[in-house]
Motif scaffolding. Structure first.
Motif, short mmCIF file in Angstrom:
data_model
loop_
_atom_site.label_atom_id
_atom_site.label_comp_id
_atom_site.label_asym_id
_atom_site.label_seq_id
_atom_site.Cartn_x
_atom_site.Cartn_y
_atom_site.Cartn_z
N LYS A 103 30.37 50.63 59.64
CA LYS A 103 30.97 50.12 60.88
C LYS A 103 29.98 49.26 61.68
N VAL A 104 29.35 48.31 61.01
CA VAL A 104 28.41 47.41 61.67
C VAL A 104 29.18 46.41 62.54
N THR A 105 28.68 46.16 63.74
CA THR A 105 29.29 45.18 64.64
C THR A 105 28.42 43.92 64.69
N TYR A 106 29.05 42.77 64.46
CA TYR A 106 28.37 41.47 64.51
C TYR A 106 28.88 40.73 65.74
N ARG A 107 28.02 40.59 66.77
CA ARG A 107 28.46 39.98 68.02
C ARG A 107 27.57 38.83 68.49
N ILE A 108 26.44 38.59 67.81
CA ILE A 108 25.52 37.52 68.19
C ILE A 108 25.37 36.56 67.01
N GLY A 109 25.30 35.23 67.27
CA GLY A 109 25.06 34.28 66.20
C GLY A 109 25.72 32.93 66.44
N GLN A 110 26.04 32.24 65.32
CA GLN A 110 26.67 30.92 65.34
C GLN A 110 27.80 30.88 64.32
N HIS A 111 28.69 29.89 64.49
CA HIS A 111 29.81 29.73 63.56
C HIS A 111 30.41 28.35 63.75
N PHE A 112 31.29 27.96 62.83
CA PHE A 112 32.23 26.86 63.05
C PHE A 112 33.44 27.12 62.16
N VAL A 113 34.60 26.60 62.60
CA VAL A 113 35.86 26.83 61.90
C VAL A 113 35.97 25.84 60.75
N THR A 114 36.20 26.37 59.54
CA THR A 114 36.36 25.52 58.35
C THR A 114 37.82 25.27 58.02
N GLU A 115 38.71 26.21 58.35
CA GLU A 115 40.15 26.04 58.12
C GLU A 115 40.89 26.69 59.29
N PRO A 116 41.39 25.88 60.24
CA PRO A 116 42.13 26.46 61.37
C PRO A 116 43.54 26.86 60.98
N ASN A 117 43.99 27.95 61.56
CA ASN A 117 45.36 28.42 61.40
C ASN A 117 45.79 28.50 59.94
N TYR A 118 44.91 28.99 59.10
CA TYR A 118 45.26 29.04 57.68
C TYR A 118 46.30 30.12 57.40
N ARG A 119 46.44 31.06 58.30
CA ARG A 119 47.44 32.13 58.14
C ARG A 119 47.96 32.48 59.52
N GLY A 120 48.88 31.68 59.99
CA GLY A 120 49.38 31.88 61.34
C GLY A 120 48.33 31.48 62.37
N ASN A 121 47.86 32.46 63.12
CA ASN A 121 46.87 32.21 64.17
C ASN A 121 45.44 32.47 63.70
N ASN A 122 45.23 32.72 62.42
CA ASN A 122 43.90 33.04 61.92
C ASN A 122 43.14 31.77 61.53
N ASP A 123 41.86 31.75 61.88
CA ASP A 123 40.96 30.67 61.47
C ASP A 123 39.98 31.21 60.44
N TYR A 124 39.54 30.29 59.56
CA TYR A 124 38.51 30.68 58.59
C TYR A 124 37.19 30.07 59.04
#
Length: 323
Positions: A183-204
């Motif tokens: 149950k590790v929590t990841y709350r700090i870092g960086q990201h960018f969206v590669t595929e928006p709304n690929y499954r409804g409201n989900n982004d990849y």
């Protein structure tokens, strides 16, 4: 001198003696003494005292004769009966135990020995139970402690810092909790969206995230980095990727990051999901032993739709330093 006789020595029949001097010759017939109803005459001791009637005697059960009148014999007989009963109870108990042992029921739950007291519960963290420290700590290769130049991200909670990358990377503003055992929590870092709304409201996403996990029970405990790293990788795999995925192992090595023992895992996950263009993802996981109960983690994921960022899977972990 006239002899004095005890009144208790008088005969049963009254005797009249003639006077010494002349006296009228008048004679009276002696009347026999009357006995009180219910008494026999002849004993002075019975006058006025009820006769002693002995209690009726009953033969002992089963016949025989007169041992009940002897307290010593009676006590011996009672002791003999009680001793025989105690021996019978012991014999029955031994038979029950032997039957339980022979039939294999002695150790079954709820059986004869089913209520054994439980030992003290294990209060160690989940990771410490799964991956106890090695008896002989592995030798870590030498590594630099200097902090690389340039912008950095500091994770005060995890106790590490690492390189901050420019666009399209942006600060992470979410919290992912893995669905595995740790149950590790990841709350700090960086990201960018590669595929928006690929499954409804989900982004990849492509991600560079840090977290921590309780891995020891006291400061300075050396971790089994291989075991811990494998467990974290398994939890990431089942938490953030489609269920039907396969793993392609690339590398797994021990190293030193900022003067602390660490382990770096690198692999590619292959998967297929309706609506998602990505079919695989490059993953690297750095585990850092900071000499504290909490082990620091850096998790990097690059989808195959953006392979130009694959070098970050090595560059980001190598930039990790303790705070």
């Amino acid at each position: 001198m006239t002899e004095q006789h005890s009144p208790w020595a008088q005969p049963d029949t009254q005797v009249v003696l003639a006077p010494v001097g002349p006296a009228p010759t008048i004679q009276r017939t002696a009347e026999p003494p009357r006995a009180a109803p219910g008494y026999q005459s002849g004993r002075v001791s019975g006058i006025g005292v009820p006769p002693i009637v002995p209690p009726p005697s009953f033969p002992p059960p089963g016949g025989g004769g007169g041992d009940d009148d002897d307290p010593v014999k009676r006590n011996k007989r009672i002791l003999k009966v009680l001793s025989g009963g105690a021996v019978a109870v012991v014999v029955v108990g031994l038979v029950v135990i032997l039957v339980s042992l022979m039939t294999g029921n002695a150790n079954t739950p709820g059986g004869l020995f089913g209520n054994r007291p439980e030992g003290p519960s294990d209060t160690r963290p989940e990771l410490a139970r799964r991956c106890p420290p090695p008896t002989i700590p592995p030798e870590a290769p030498p590594g630099g402690t200097e902090v690389p130049a340039g912008p950095r991200i500091s994770d005060e909670e995890s106790g590490i810092s690492y390189k901050q990358f420019g666009a399209p990377w942006e600060p992470w503003d979410n919290a992912w909790v893995d669905r595995g055992d740790l149950k590790v929590t990841y709350r700090i870092g960086q990201h960018f969206v590669t595929e928006p709304n690929y499954r409804g409201n989900n982004d990849y996403h492509a991600t560079i995230l840090s977290g921590h996990v309780p891995a020891a029970v006291n400061d300075g405990m050396v971790l089994d980095l291989k075991c811990v790293g494998d467990q974290i990788a398994a939890d990431v795999r089942i938490s953030f990727y489609p269920e039907q995925n396969t793993i392609e192992q690339i590398s797994a090595k021990d190293l030193t990051l900022g003067g602390r023992p660490a382990r770096l895992l690198k692999f590619r996950l292959h998967f297929s999901q309706v609506g998602l263009r990505a079919k695989s993802e490059l993953v690297s996981i750095a585990l850092i032993d900071l000499g504290k109960p909490e082990a620091a983690i850096l998790y990097v994921s690059i989808p195959d739709t953006h392979r130009q960022f694959d070098p970050i899977a090595d560059e980001a972990p190598e930039s990790v330093r303790p705070l």
